[in-house]
Motif scaffolding. Structure first.
Motif, mmCIF file in Angstrom:
data_model
loop_
_atom_site.group_PDB
_atom_site.id
_atom_site.type_symbol
_atom_site.label_atom_id
_atom_site.label_comp_id
_atom_site.label_asym_id
_atom_site.label_seq_id
_atom_site.Cartn_x
_atom_site.Cartn_y
_atom_site.Cartn_z
ATOM 1 N N THR A 140 0.829 -1.205 0.000
ATOM 2 C CA THR A 140 0.000 0.000 0.000
ATOM 3 C C THR A 140 0.860 1.250 0.000
ATOM 4 O O THR A 140 1.976 1.257 0.535
ATOM 5 C CB THR A 140 -0.940 0.028 1.225
ATOM 6 N N SER A 141 0.348 2.302 -0.625
ATOM 7 C CA SER A 141 1.034 3.593 -0.610
ATOM 8 C C SER A 141 0.565 4.454 0.559
ATOM 9 O O SER A 141 1.117 5.521 0.809
ATOM 10 C CB SER A 141 0.774 4.337 -1.927
ATOM 11 N N HIS A 204 5.723 3.916 4.085
ATOM 12 C CA HIS A 204 6.566 3.401 2.996
ATOM 13 C C HIS A 204 7.044 1.979 3.282
ATOM 14 O O HIS A 204 8.181 1.609 2.971
ATOM 15 C CB HIS A 204 7.762 4.321 2.753
#
Length: 212
Positions: A140-141, A204
């Motif tokens: 996921t971002s 991140h």
């Protein structure tokens, strides 16, 4: 307005008429407008007066956004309904205004189906393995907030307020996940740890903080 007048429209079914629906212009036949037993049939079969301007456009004071769909339904007896509930409700309002009972029924059924199939506003994955946790966090971002809860951990002795504190953490997690689910990925971990309750914060793909 100057040039506007009321008139009675009654002509051959193949005769074309010009319609100005709230500024949206349409060109269709009397046959299409009178095909079903609706208010439009009454308007274009001589039973009702209609308002026209100096250029011969028939004026109807409604939003023209969905009038194309209304015409397609009159032509074919069916029409593709909008994808969203909002636009389906808008089309429903127009169908009710023009007294198109079949289209009203189709819109109402579609809205009921959408309501039953409505997506939840928030999904919180429940981790079942360390591998799954790693995959969720790395793919996921979004920033990630993980709540680890292990009610059965015997490392610490429970006090009279232990359960209350645990429930408060769960309640806070649920409130945050509902409020920020669009911007943050919230996950729950119940697979076990040395802690009873622990918050993990990731960005991140890496852990940036932990509060236990």
């Amino acid at each position: 307005m100057s040039g506007e007048q009321k008139t009675v429209i009654k002509g051959n079914p193949s005769q074309y008429v010009k319609l100005n629906i709230g500024g949206s212009l349409h060109y269709t036949t009397i046959g299409t407008l009178t095909k079903h037993d609706t208010m439009l049939r009454a308007m274009f079969s001589g039973r009702m007066e209609v308002l026209t301007d100096s250029e011969g456009w028939i004026l109807i004071d409604r939003c023209g956004k969905h009038f194309g769909a209304v015409l397609n339904f009159l032509r074919d007896g069916c029409v593709s309904l909008p994808d969203t509930c909002r636009e389906t409700a808008e089309l429903l309002a127009e169908a009710k205004y023009y007294c198109i009972s079949e289209l009203v029924q189709a819109c109402e059924q579609a809205l009921m189906k959408k309501e039953r199939e409505a997506e939840p506003i928030c999904r919180v994955p429940l981790i079942t393995s360390p591998k799954e946790e790693l995959l969720l966090i790395s793919s996921t971002s979004k920033p990630v907030v993980k709540l680890l809860i292990n009610r059965h951990n015997n490392k610490y002795s429970y006090t009279s307020t232990s359960d209350d504190n645990l429930l408060k953490n769960i309640e806070l997690f649920d409130k945050l996940s509902l409020r920020f689910s669009g911007r943050v990925l919230f996950i729950k971990d119940v697979i076990g740890s040395s802690e009873i309750c622990c918050w993990g914060f990731y960005g991140h793909g890496k852990k940036v903080a932990e509060v236990c």
